[in-house]
Design an enzyme around this catalytic site. Sequence first.
Site, PDB file in Angstrom:
ATOM      1  NE  ARG A  57      -2.908   0.605   3.368  1.00 21.64           N
ATOM      2  CZ  ARG A  57      -2.290   0.865   4.537  1.00 21.64           C
ATOM      3  NH1 ARG A  57      -1.542   1.942   4.665  1.00 21.64           N
ATOM      4  NH2 ARG A  57      -2.410   0.022   5.541  1.00 21.64           N
ATOM      5  CE1 TYR A 109     -15.900  12.131 -15.520  1.00 19.79           C
ATOM      6  CE2 TYR A 109     -15.597  11.986 -13.145  1.00 19.79           C
ATOM      7  CZ  TYR A 109     -15.980  11.410 -14.340  1.00 19.79           C
ATOM      8  OH  TYR A 109     -16.448  10.129 -14.355  1.00 19.79           O
ATOM      9  CG  ASP A 181      -9.131  16.547 -15.201  1.00 14.79           C
ATOM     10  OD1 ASP A 181      -8.439  15.891 -16.005  1.00 14.79           O
ATOM     11  OD2 ASP A 181     -10.174  16.103 -14.667  1.00 14.79           O
ATOM     12  CE  LYS A 206     -12.366   8.243 -18.056  1.00 16.92           C
ATOM     13  NZ  LYS A 206     -12.625   9.587 -17.536  1.00 16.92           N
TER      14      LYS A 206
HETATM   15  C1  LIG Z   1     -13.075  10.134 -16.307  1.00 16.01           C
HETATM   16  C2  LIG Z   1     -12.585  11.445 -15.874  1.00 16.01           C
HETATM   17  C3  LIG Z   1     -12.276  11.702 -14.525  1.00 16.01           C
HETATM   18  C4  LIG Z   1     -12.514  10.665 -13.436  1.00 16.01           C
HETATM   19  O1  LIG Z   1     -11.692   9.563 -13.616  1.00 16.01           O
HETATM   20  P1  LIG Z   1     -12.103   8.064 -13.143  1.00 16.01           P
HETATM   21  O2  LIG Z   1     -10.871   7.289 -13.498  1.00 16.01           O
HETATM   22  O3  LIG Z   1     -13.329   7.664 -13.915  1.00 16.01           O
HETATM   23  O4  LIG Z   1     -12.363   8.121 -11.685  1.00 16.01           O
HETATM   24  C5  LIG Z   1     -11.765  12.941 -14.199  1.00 16.01           C
HETATM   25  N1  LIG Z   1     -11.584  13.901 -15.132  1.00 16.01           N
HETATM   26  C6  LIG Z   1     -11.890  13.701 -16.433  1.00 16.01           C
HETATM   27  C7  LIG Z   1     -11.662  14.796 -17.410  1.00 16.01           C
HETATM   28  C8  LIG Z   1     -12.399  12.472 -16.851  1.00 16.01           C
HETATM   29  O5  LIG Z   1     -12.703  12.290 -18.135  1.00 16.01           O
END
Ligand SMILES: *Cc1c(COP(=O)(O)O)cnc(C)c1O
Length: 382
Positions: A57, A109, A181, A206
């Site tokens: 962890r 998001y 982000d 992603k």
């Molecule tokens: C999907 C996404 C998130 C959240 O990520 P998860 O891996 O689904 O928790 C945050 N910011 C953006 C721009 C996203 O597309």
Amino acid sequence: MPSTPRKLELAGLDTLAVHAGRAPDPATGAIAPPLIVSTTFERGVDGGEPHGFGYARADNPNRRALEHCLAALEGGADAACFGSGVAAAYAVFQSLAPGDHVVCSDGAYHGVQRELTGPLARWQLAHSFVDTSDLAAVERAFTPRTRLLWLESPTNPLLKVTDIAAAAALARARGALTLCDNTFATPVLQNPLALGCDLVLHSTTKYVGGHSDAMGGAIVAAASDGIFALIREQQQVAGAIPSPRDCWLLLRGTATLPLRIRAQSATALELARWLEQQPAVHAVHHPGLASHPGHAIAKRQMRGFGAMLSFQVRGGEAAALATVAGCRLFTRATSLGSVESYVEHRATSEGPHTTTPRDLIRLSIGLETPADLIADLERSLR
Ligand SMILES: *Cc1c(COP(=O)(O)O)cnc(C)c1O
């Protein structure tokens, strides 16, 4: 333990994507990184950690390798990986204190916005949502308690663009940190730390993973002290960590990230231009289009415009749902950044509180032949 060799410090992005965080395994000579599933590591006779690991962890070889690579790609001092993008976001907010205030992009998001309006509001972290493409509005939203400016650019699903350098300078002048982000742009197209941000967030689920088969999130920091030390503490103490296997897959994904992003972005621009010509479509949102309000800023702060786009059809929600239903090559799915293309009626996915237009369709462009994607949309729009 794989670590970035010194000779890579000045390497280009494509080289780092393939080599950062990797080195032949000293024990076996294996070129592919070993997947180390062990949750615990042998202690030295003095109780120490002779190989630098004690309990998985706190730290483990596959996660450390991925953190090395992501820090190198974003030009950061360090990175911390989490089990999802929203877990990474939560660790940042939990590194602030009750009574602090966050200025957050109203295009952030939706899961990040839910953290702020739900559990973090109950924890007394204050927030204001603001259109961060409007710098005067950002300035007005600051209070003496504002500790963090939360940006996302381009945003989801309207692909709004914020002048990241100007927004970060504004925050810095008021003693606040800035996070961007960077999930949509990826480090291939945009480096927020170089534009003055303190922290970068990725949903590695992603584009970094790129194949819709591993979840993860990451925070990359310009400096390893300050708030990043608290984020690292959140990772190790609260424990919202990714599995070694997910880290292994995500590191594998980084090797092809630059190639995938360039190819997917080129196809997205081609589709956006084609959609602009279609009579059934009344608006197309993609920062690569000259008609997009953020085009000039995107051109200045990005090296390409990304592989996400959205468009609005004539005929309202019913027409949008019918268009989505008519697609055969595009898969009906939420999420983005994978090798296969997705189509989504975004308002339905976001639920009853969404402000997304009901006639809007979001596309995540993959690696298919562009003409096949156009043919699929042409048929479904008819
Ligand atoms: C999907 C996404 C998130 C959240 O990520 P998860 O891996 O689904 O928790 C945050 N910011 C953006 C721009 C996203 O597309």
